[in-house]
Design a protein around this motif. Structure first.
Motif, PDB file in Angstrom:
ATOM      1  N   GLN A  85       0.820  -1.199   0.000  1.00  0.00           N
ATOM      2  CA  GLN A  85       0.000   0.000   0.000  1.00  0.00           C
ATOM      3  C   GLN A  85       0.861   1.258   0.000  1.00  0.00           C
ATOM      4  O   GLN A  85       0.561   2.246  -0.690  1.00  0.00           O
ATOM      5  N   GLU A  86       1.960   1.239   0.785  1.00  0.00           N
ATOM      6  CA  GLU A  86       2.872   2.385   0.790  1.00  0.00           C
ATOM      7  C   GLU A  86       3.475   2.616  -0.591  1.00  0.00           C
ATOM      8  O   GLU A  86       3.616   3.764  -1.038  1.00  0.00           O
ATOM      9  N   SER A  87       3.821   1.544  -1.255  1.00  0.00           N
ATOM     10  CA  SER A  87       4.421   1.654  -2.585  1.00  0.00           C
ATOM     11  C   SER A  87       3.449   2.293  -3.565  1.00  0.00           C
ATOM     12  O   SER A  87       3.818   3.192  -4.332  1.00  0.00           O
ATOM     13  N   VAL A  88       2.209   1.830  -3.532  1.00  0.00           N
ATOM     14  CA  VAL A  88       1.202   2.379  -4.447  1.00  0.00           C
ATOM     15  C   VAL A  88       0.939   3.848  -4.131  1.00  0.00           C
ATOM     16  O   VAL A  88       0.912   4.705  -5.028  1.00  0.00           O
ATOM     17  N   ASN A  89       0.771   4.160  -2.845  1.00  0.00           N
ATOM     18  CA  ASN A  89       0.482   5.547  -2.452  1.00  0.00           C
ATOM     19  C   ASN A  89       1.634   6.477  -2.827  1.00  0.00           C
ATOM     20  O   ASN A  89       1.408   7.599  -3.306  1.00  0.00           O
ATOM     21  N   TYR A  90       2.866   6.015  -2.603  1.00  0.00           N
ATOM     22  CA  TYR A  90       4.018   6.852  -2.917  1.00  0.00           C
ATOM     23  C   TYR A  90       4.097   7.109  -4.421  1.00  0.00           C
ATOM     24  O   TYR A  90       4.390   8.231  -4.856  1.00  0.00           O
ATOM     25  N   ALA A  91       3.852   6.077  -5.206  1.00  0.00           N
ATOM     26  CA  ALA A  91       3.900   6.231  -6.664  1.00  0.00           C
ATOM     27  C   ALA A  91       2.844   7.232  -7.134  1.00  0.00           C
ATOM     28  O   ALA A  91       3.110   8.084  -7.990  1.00  0.00           O
ATOM     29  N   LEU A  92       1.648   7.146  -6.555  1.00  0.00           N
ATOM     30  CA  LEU A  92       0.573   8.055  -6.968  1.00  0.00           C
ATOM     31  C   LEU A  92       0.857   9.493  -6.557  1.00  0.00           C
ATOM     32  O   LEU A  92       0.431  10.435  -7.233  1.00  0.00           O
ATOM     33  N   ASP A  93       1.582   9.669  -5.448  1.00  0.00           N
ATOM     34  CA  ASP A  93       1.876  11.024  -4.965  1.00  0.00           C
ATOM     35  C   ASP A  93       3.071  11.660  -5.662  1.00  0.00           C
ATOM     36  O   ASP A  93       3.164  12.894  -5.718  1.00  0.00           O
ATOM     37  N   ASN A  94       3.989  10.842  -6.172  1.00  0.00           N
ATOM     38  CA  ASN A  94       5.259  11.384  -6.639  1.00  0.00           C
ATOM     39  C   ASN A  94       5.578  11.108  -8.103  1.00  0.00           C
ATOM     40  O   ASN A  94       6.570  11.622  -8.612  1.00  0.00           O
ATOM     41  N   ASN A  95       4.759  10.312  -8.758  1.00  0.00           N
ATOM     42  CA  ASN A  95       5.037  10.012 -10.157  1.00  0.00           C
ATOM     43  C   ASN A  95       4.965  11.278 -11.013  1.00  0.00           C
ATOM     44  O   ASN A  95       4.040  12.088 -10.873  1.00  0.00           O
ATOM     45  N   ILE A  96       5.936  11.463 -11.900  1.00  0.00           N
ATOM     46  CA  ILE A  96       6.005  12.675 -12.713  1.00  0.00           C
ATOM     47  C   ILE A  96       4.793  12.795 -13.638  1.00  0.00           C
ATOM     48  O   ILE A  96       4.238  13.881 -13.829  1.00  0.00           O
ATOM     49  N   THR A  97       4.381  11.672 -14.222  1.00  0.00           N
ATOM     50  CA  THR A  97       3.221  11.705 -15.113  1.00  0.00           C
ATOM     51  C   THR A  97       1.969  12.156 -14.365  1.00  0.00           C
ATOM     52  O   THR A  97       1.152  12.919 -14.898  1.00  0.00           O
ATOM     53  N   VAL A  98       1.816  11.682 -13.123  1.00  0.00           N
ATOM     54  CA  VAL A  98       0.673  12.098 -12.305  1.00  0.00           C
ATOM     55  C   VAL A  98       0.745  13.588 -12.019  1.00  0.00           C
ATOM     56  O   VAL A  98      -0.265  14.308 -12.101  1.00  0.00           O
TER      57      VAL A  98
END
Length: 442
Positions: free
Chosen positions: A29-42
């Protein structure tokens, strides 16, 4: 000496694995949340939403009147002709002040449709952001499961190494007792060397899978580790019996379909905006102005503010612009916008076809993966029985070391196949959950 070297190598690999495990462990869950918060495309898609919000504000502003103030001062000096043939040197100062207000009363509903279109653009890009987040979540889950898969493979390789080490010790004892030839020791050492290589390969695959996830999260690889989730053996209960509910839900709720539907609405408003060129436009205007003039040729001129008050004026205008011939600009704009509508409808149709194709393929893959997993379980059970039987025959001297090793290799392959089939099936069921709108991190 060779055995000690092999043992030292495996110990070093195990220590390296343990050191990695001691660092912060990322949960799924941490991995998914971090990706959604910090991904450049997002972040880029989020910035697009901010731009859309400004577009809405600008569209609202089109309903308001424009207000402009102006001020002008001029200074002139030199000869001027006051009367025919009579020139004199004049120095003058002139100041003028003005205020203008203009309001569009009607322009073929262009402003209204532009405002609606800006709202739809915001809604469409919000849906696109949600779609991007869904895809990133699925990619993170896939990368995370790949790490767990490689951990299990590494554990299997280490278990095989430990077995080979014990087997080598036993062969040495049998050779020393004269029960087996010296050649069996060499075969056991070769097997142990292959198992060390398998451990090394498994360790490398594990680290590469960690690297993949760390790069996906855009975090440093040094010290990166994940929490190991105990994944039970999957059952047929995870499998969907019918693809129809998945298709129905996805076609009604998937963001890519909604984006395509919004695209049709946006292009239809584009047609209405183009049609505004056929309508007359009506605007109202108001202007206020005054001026002050001073010259060296005049005496006792009124003060500045008195002149402003005395010379103030008001101007009201009504402007009607009726288009008669626009050099085919309006006609071609409407025709092109209608083509865009048709293209938007085709995009929606293609999106639905692609979605249906992907779901059908995922459903078929999941069924095949479950059959492969079921077959791998049966194969492993058979290979375990065969290997136990081979061990017993080897212990009583009815089988040589080469045939025992072949039986062991078949067992190792069966174990690897089962691990691969298990994670393949789990991920493919996660893909179906993804299309059905279920949480994929549970």
């Amino acid at each position: 000496m060779k055995t000690k070297t092999i043992f030292a190598t495996v110990v070093a690999l195990s220590l390296s694995f343990a050191a990695l495990a001691q660092d912060k462990q990322w949960t799924l869950q941490e991995s998914v949340n971090y990706a959604l918060d910090n991904n450049i495309t997002v972040k880029q898609a989020s910035n697009t939403l901010l731009t859309n919000q400004q577009d809405i504000i600008a569209a609202k502003g089109q309903f308001l009147p424009s207000v402009n103030a102006n001020a002008n001062h001029s200074f002139s000096t030199g000869n001027v002709e006051l009367f025919q043939g009579q020139f004199t040197n004049r120095t003058s100062n002139s100041t003028s002040l003005g205020l203008n207000v203009n309001e569009t009363v009607f322009n073929g509903f262009r402003n209204t449709n532009l405002y609606k279109q800006s709202q739809l653009n915001l809604e469409s890009n919000q849906l696109e952001l949600d779609r991007i987040k869904d895809d990133i979540s699925l990619n993170v889950v896939n990368a995370y499961l790949n790490i767990l898969f490689n951990i299990e493979n590494l554990e299997t390789a280490e278990a095989q190494y430990e077995f080979s080490q014990k087997q080598l010790q036993r062969v040495n004892e049998l050779v020393d007792a004269g029960a087996q030839p010296r050649a069996d020791v060499y075969d056991a050492q070769a097997t142990l060397s292959r198992d060390v290589q398998s451990v090394t390969v498994a360790e490398n695959n594990y680290e590469l899978s960690l690297l993949t996830l760390s790069q996906l999260l855009q975090v440093p690889f040094e010290g990166f580790a994940v929490e190991v989730i105990e994944i039970d053996s999957p059952s047929e209960a995870l499998m969907y019996n019918d693809v129809s509910p998945i298709l129905d839900y996805a076609l009604a709720n998937r963001n890519e379909v909604k984006v395509a539907e919004k695209g049709i609405e946006i292009s239809q408003l584009g047609t209405e905006i183009s049609k505004a060129g056929y309508y007359p436009s009506v605007s109202l205007g108001y202007g206020f102005g005054s001026n002050v003039f001073y010259s060296n040729l005049q005496q006792n001129e009124d003060p500045f503010f008195q002149q402003l008050n005395d010379q103030k004026s008001h101007r009201f205008t009504l402007s009607v612009n009726i288009p008669i011939f626009s050099q085919f600009q309006n006609k071609t704009a409407v025709a092109k916008s209608r083509i865009q509508v048709e293209n938007a409808k085709l995009r929606l149709e293609q999106t639905k076809l692609n979605l249906e194709s992907n779901i059908q393929r995922a459903f078929t893959d999941a069924k095949a993966a479950f059959r492969a997993y079921d077959a791998a379980k049966v194969s492993l059970e058979s290979q375990e029985l065969a290997f136990n039987n081979s061990q017993e025959r080897y212990n009583i001297g009815a089988m040589n070391a080469f045939d025992l090793e072949q039986s062991r290799l078949r067992l190792v392959n069966a174990e690897s196949s089962l691990i691969n089939a298990k994670y393949d099936f789990i991920f493919k069921t996660k893909v179906l959950d993804f299309y059905l709108g279920k949480p994929i991190t549970e």
